[in-house]
Enzyme design. Structure first.
Site, mmCIF file in Angstrom:
data_model
loop_
_atom_site.group_PDB
_atom_site.id
_atom_site.type_symbol
_atom_site.label_atom_id
_atom_site.label_comp_id
_atom_site.label_asym_id
_atom_site.label_seq_id
_atom_site.Cartn_x
_atom_site.Cartn_y
_atom_site.Cartn_z
ATOM 1 N N ASP A 1 32.635 -10.159 1.578
ATOM 2 C CA ASP A 1 31.200 -9.688 2.306
ATOM 3 C C ASP A 1 30.779 -8.349 1.916
ATOM 4 O OD1 ASP A 1 31.104 -11.419 4.222
ATOM 5 O OD2 ASP A 1 32.007 -11.156 5.747
ATOM 6 N N ARG B 1 23.945 -24.393 3.883
ATOM 7 C CA ARG B 1 25.285 -23.745 3.660
ATOM 8 C C ARG B 1 26.687 -25.331 3.694
ATOM 9 N NH1 ARG B 1 26.592 -18.145 6.383
ATOM 10 N NH2 ARG B 1 28.241 -18.183 5.164
ATOM 11 N N GLY C 1 26.622 -18.656 9.952
ATOM 12 C CA GLY C 1 27.729 -19.498 9.111
ATOM 13 C C GLY C 1 29.017 -19.545 9.991
#
Length: 436
Positions: free
Chosen positions: A316, A120, A92
């Site tokens: 993350d 996404r 991404g």
């Protein structure tokens, strides 16, 4: 690929942190824009950075990769229209940054990706780029992404509705490639690797505090190419090792060469507030990025509440933070993290599914999760589904340290997108992870 991790009572050793995925991708993009001979060391030889390098070669760059060393050769011709669709694989970051770059090159290109990437959202970057003068079309807001020649405006200003370093960086890279002024306003601070890298190459970029976030302004000035760039270690990869060291019953580990950019390493403060023993030594500056060695020992953790401005900084790392929370005494509450719903998987749901398999009580919300932790070891149901997500897979493999019967995780091949040496590093520390 399915992996099984055996229980491990103790872990010890010293490992070198693999190169930062985000920085590796930005380095090959910015190096290609500079169009000079540049050597990059410490490059993460994982699938995501390789996909980005291949995408750049498809539009005319000359990038060669040899392990963790990269050579970018000066081009004699401009960037060109690719001969086929440009495949970004699972990345991404790569797709959004390449959207910014290609939108300024006056060429046509179609960007595609794997099944996960095709789900996404891309309008978050396509919309501001189109306002800026690009010509980008998506498939119901998702890949494939078709880019046509456009005309990038000067003095464009964009106030981001969501905290996203990828969106910010895509806009800045578009302006840089088009030689235009741009200003991006972020409501909350996000990763600033792009800004730091432009400064490293002596570009004119300024970031000043603005309300609760920053106002970042780029002014064309011509970058000065350094002949080399060194990629520091990836804090997101180090996070798995840090939590492993904290939850193991007996541990003493050192993780060397970890990137400690303040916009990335908020997890350290979170884990310290949970009672974790973490020390940082040998700090220095490498290619305009803070770096140091992290020392970790077994710790008795306690639950806390986490929300607000820290969330973009640790987004993350929330999957592996959830594993730390599972073995902390008391309740840990994580909120304001709805962005996890649109990562490689719906990470909040994937975390919840995994916690159910390891018999950890929890409650799932739209924007977060509440975990009832315990210092007791766990018994695991037969298998855990990673949902094709590298961070989910690695997180639950780490949880094997406190299991009675080991942990089996399905569909782990995407680990190689971000941490290609994960299994070897685990074995170095005394954690037995193998295919099954």
């Amino acid at each position: 690929m399915n992996l099984f991790a055996k229980p491990s009572a103790s872990i010890f050793g010293e490992v070198i942190c693999p190169g930062d995925k985000s920085i590796s991708q930005r380095a090959v993009i910015l190096g290609s824009i500079l169009n000079e001979d540049i050597a990059i060391e410490g490059f993460l030889n994982g699938e995501d950075p390789i996909s980005t390098a291949n995408a750049l070669n498809a539009i005319g760059s000359s990038i060669s990769i040899n392990g963790t060393s990269v050579i970018i050769e000066k081009r004699n011709t401009p960037f060109k229209k690719p001969e086929t669709e440009v495949d970004l694989g699972n990345s991404g970051t790569g797709m959004r940054l390449m959207m910014g770059l290609i939108s300024s090159l006056n060429i046509e290109a179609t960007l595609v990706g794997d099944e996960s990437l095709t789900k996404r959202p891309m309008l978050r970057i396509a919309n501001p780029l189109n306002e800026m003068g690009a010509s980008i079309a998506c498939n119901e807001g998702k890949p494939p992404v078709k880019i046509s020649p456009g005309k990038i405006l000067d003095n464009y200003t964009y106030e981001m509705p969501i905290a996203s370093a990828q969106v910010k960086s895509g806009i800045i890279l578009s302006a840089l490639a088009a030689n235009k002024n741009v200003t991006v306003i972020e409501k909350h601070p996000t990763r600033n690797h792009t800004e730091r890298m432009i400064s490293y190459f002596q570009g004119n970029i300024e970031s000043i505090p603005y309300k609760a976030g920053n106002k970042i302004s780029y002014t064309p000035s011509g970058l000065i190419a350094s002949k080399s760039y060194e990629v520091v270690g990836d804090f997101s990869s180090a996070a798995f090792l840090i939590v492993a060291g904290l939850i193991a019953k007996e541990s003493n580990i050192v993780i060397k060469n970890v990137g400690l950019n303040p916009t990335r390493c908020g997890l350290i403060d979170v884990l310290k507030s949970m009672g974790g023993f973490i020390e940082i030594k040998n700090q220095k500056l490498t290619s305009n990025e803070e770096v140091g060695d992290i020392y970790v020992r077994s710790s008795s953790l306690r639950g806390i509440s986490i929300s607000g401005d820290v969330i973009p900084n640790i987004i993350d790392e929330i999957p592996i933070l959830s594993i730390a929370a599972a073995f902390a005494d008391g309740e840990t509450s994580i909120s304001d993290a709805e962005e996890l719903r649109v990562k490689e998987s719906d990470r909040l749901q994937a975390i919840s599914d995994g916690l159910a398999k390891i018999n950890v009580n929890h409650e799932l919300f739209k924007d977060g999760i509440k975990i009832a932790g315990s210092s007791k070891d766990i018994e695991v149901s037969p298998e855990i589904d990673s949902h094709g997500d590298h961070r989910i897979a690695m997180s639950f493999l780490i949880a094997s340290l406190r299991s009675t019967n080991g942990i089996f995780v399905k569909d782990c091949k995407n680990i190689f997108t971000s941490f290609p040496y994960f299994i070897d590093v685990m074995k170095t520390l005394g954690i037995d992870v193998h295919e099954r």
